[in-house]
Design a protein around this motif. Structure first.
Motif, PDB file in Angstrom:
ATOM      1  N   UNK A   1       0.844  -1.199   0.000  1.00  0.00           N
ATOM      2  CA  UNK A   1       0.000   0.000   0.000  1.00  0.00           C
ATOM      3  C   UNK A   1       0.883   1.254   0.000  1.00  0.00           C
ATOM      4  N   UNK A   2       0.304   2.389  -0.420  1.00  0.00           N
ATOM      5  CA  UNK A   2       1.067   3.634  -0.520  1.00  0.00           C
ATOM      6  C   UNK A   2       0.119   4.823  -0.305  1.00  0.00           C
ATOM      7  N   UNK A   3       0.691   6.009  -0.170  1.00  0.00           N
ATOM      8  CA  UNK A   3      -0.145   7.213  -0.079  1.00  0.00           C
ATOM      9  C   UNK A   3      -1.165   7.209  -1.193  1.00  0.00           C
ATOM     10  N   UNK A   4      -0.722   6.859  -2.411  1.00  0.00           N
ATOM     11  CA  UNK A   4      -1.605   6.926  -3.582  1.00  0.00           C
ATOM     12  C   UNK A   4      -2.740   5.899  -3.492  1.00  0.00           C
ATOM     13  N   UNK A   5      -2.389   4.659  -3.151  1.00  0.00           N
ATOM     14  CA  UNK A   5      -3.445   3.633  -3.125  1.00  0.00           C
ATOM     15  C   UNK A   5      -4.426   3.903  -1.985  1.00  0.00           C
ATOM     16  N   UNK A   6      -3.915   4.359  -0.823  1.00  0.00           N
ATOM     17  CA  UNK A   6      -4.799   4.602   0.328  1.00  0.00           C
ATOM     18  C   UNK A   6      -5.714   5.800   0.059  1.00  0.00           C
ATOM     19  N   UNK A   7      -5.137   6.862  -0.542  1.00  0.00           N
ATOM     20  CA  UNK A   7      -5.980   8.024  -0.861  1.00  0.00           C
ATOM     21  C   UNK A   7      -7.046   7.648  -1.882  1.00  0.00           C
ATOM     22  N   UNK A   8      -6.652   6.848  -2.868  1.00  0.00           N
ATOM     23  CA  UNK A   8      -7.612   6.438  -3.899  1.00  0.00           C
ATOM     24  C   UNK A   8      -8.724   5.595  -3.283  1.00  0.00           C
TER      25      UNK A   8
END
Lengths: 343, 343
Positions: A56-63
């Motif tokens: 997981x990453x900032x991008x996947x969690x925000x999405x």
């Protein structure tokens, strides 16, 4: 209509006090996503801590969080339905799901004016002492860290699976006689070699061994479980509630982490299920802030072991909440998860 | 010091609307013990309903509750420790223990100003419809009761294990086409005869069979479980949390009753454990007042089937609380267990 509540997210990078090296990776930071769920003037805090190797990453969690349609949930108290619904939005994303679960629980606890350990009827004084985690380092660094941690902890968790496992243990034993927990992070491969290593570790004051073999090697783990003189605890091999019954006969215990199992609601059920099935349980964490650690600490009396040192490994913790008292991570008396923004 | 709270008990005799006959006994009344736990001006209601064949009585329940030293529990929110402590006072006494558990939960919910279904995050609209129980009677009486119950229920629970099981089913089928649940109360003896009977029942719109054989006949039950065309639900064979893992392979589902399992705290865990183990679950009851029924109704969204008609079988219910709405027993919106003294 627009939802009467709002969800705010803030990407944040945790700076680690020490470079963190385990069998499979090494890093000096951990990306986390800080969440605020606000409604009726009450704010619930949540967090998604995401060690890169878990995907997981900032991008996947925000999405993922952007996909949650809060307008569909007029009654925040229907958590079973709301969280099942959010879980079904997409597979995976356990940390992002945990961030929402934690924020929702914080909001609900604040509305009920009780910390969750009281809502759940748990006594924080019955929480097991936490271990303090030491990554893979040269012996002199390990000795310095052990010396620094000093008498504040009842046990250390040592990351093995590197080149110099026994040297690591011996160097710690030169400076400390505290009980040790060993976390191999799937770093060993051969079951016979693993058993030999565990038999030696049992002579070194080690109290348990976490995930000695790859999670896929279920037959080897069951073989080891039947022979090991020390409790074998599943971590990578036990993520969600459905994995708990399957852990019987494969592991002696399970490591429950909010960031693996989507949050407080499922973690609590996993801990109670483990006990009912005769499995021992550890309540663990990632490197995370005092937000997620304070949430996890609400459940610690349900676990046989705790490893909730995550925020202590962080140099820039933006929250205050659960604190280290006599070797235990004790939740604050504040309602909800008991975390507040550090001022 | 004296405890800041007080526990009052009142023996009460429930008068049943119809003589209640099952495979093993027959009666027109049920002894129950009504409990009030008061502290800080808040009163929690509890109840111990005790069908005589289960071995508890006004005397045993009063004697057990008298052993609880409330002065030892200055913090009522430490329910896990308090209830474990009370459970350990003496073996057995599940209804007396449930009375205390229910009263404590009612008190806590009132202090938190929330009904327990909200504290637990459950949606009462997701509760399964209840069945309405019909004891063993001559065909004409059964037909009259079925006619009286009329369209208020989604299914009937029929007590079999008597002389005229098929005649009983046929007489109901003359007047109703509703799904039927069959409760044998351990009334059959031979597994082959039981399987034949169940295969016939499956052709009569029966949806499940409860405790067809004596609970001790585990091998026969497992044999039946592997062959039955209908789900086999354990009742007498599944009392407490520890019985749930053992039910796998012996029953398809379990019947959870507050009066068997010592109350709301253990019942909730049993229902969640059953689901995690792939067992189906029924939330059941004894003949009891709207006090205990209102408590059980807080958990009904956790069950696959509910059989919460206990208070509807009682002619002198001293409480109001959960009510029958569209075939479901729905808890009131009041805090705690949502029960109040009938005025």
């Amino acid at each position: 209509m627009t939802a009467p509540w709002s969800l705010r997210v803030r990407p944040f990078t945790l700076e680690l006090r020490h470079r963190f090296t385990i069998a499979t990776s090494s890093r000096t930071t951990t990306p986390t996503l800080l969440v605020e769920l606000e409604r009726d003037g009450v704010i619930g805090f949540g967090e998604a801590a995401m060690p890169p190797y878990l995907g997981e990453s900032h991008a996947t969690a925000q999405a993922f969080l952007a996909r949650i349609d809060l307008a569909r949930y007029p009654d925040p108290f229907l958590t079973a339905a709301i969280l099942a619904d959010v879980d079904a939005l997409a597979p995976g994303n356990p940390a992002a799901k945990a961030a929402f679960d934690i924020a929702l629980h914080d909001w609900l606890g604040k509305v009920m004016r009780q910390p969750w350990h009281r809502v759940l009827g748990l006594d924080p004084r019955r929480a097991p002492p936490t271990s303090f985690t030491i990554g893979i380092h040269p012996p002199d660094v390990v000795q310095r860290i052990v010396a620094e941690a000093g008498a504040r902890f009842a046990s250390f968790k040592i990351k093995l699976g590197g080149e110099h496992d026994r040297e690591m243990i011996r160097s710690i034993r030169e400076v400390s006689s505290l009980p040790l927990r060993v976390d191999v992070n799937q770093g060993w491969r051969d079951r016979h070699a693993a058993l030999q290593q565990i038999e030696w570790l049992a002579t070194q004051g080690v109290e348990l061994v976490e995930q000695p073999l790859p999670k896929e090697n279920v037959d080897d783990l069951a073989w080891l479980c039947a022979r090991s003189p020390l409790p074998i605890v599943g971590d990578a091999g036990v993520q969600r509630l459905a994995d708990v019954p399957r852990a019987v006969g494969v592991y002696h215990g399970i490591n429950v982490k909010l960031m693996k199992c989507t949050g407080l609601r499922e973690a609590r059920t996993m801990l109670e299920l483990a006990r009912a099935l005769g499995l021992r349980s550890m309540l663990g964490c990632m490197t995370e802030t005092s937000c997620a650690i304070s949430a996890a600490a609400q459940l610690s009396p349900l676990a046989d072991w705790t490893d909730l040192d995550g925020a202590l490994l962080v140099a820039n913790d933006p929250f205050v909440g659960a604190t280290l008292v006599d070797g235990r991570i004790v939740p604050s008396a504040s309602p909800g998860i008991g975390a507040a923004v550090r001022t």
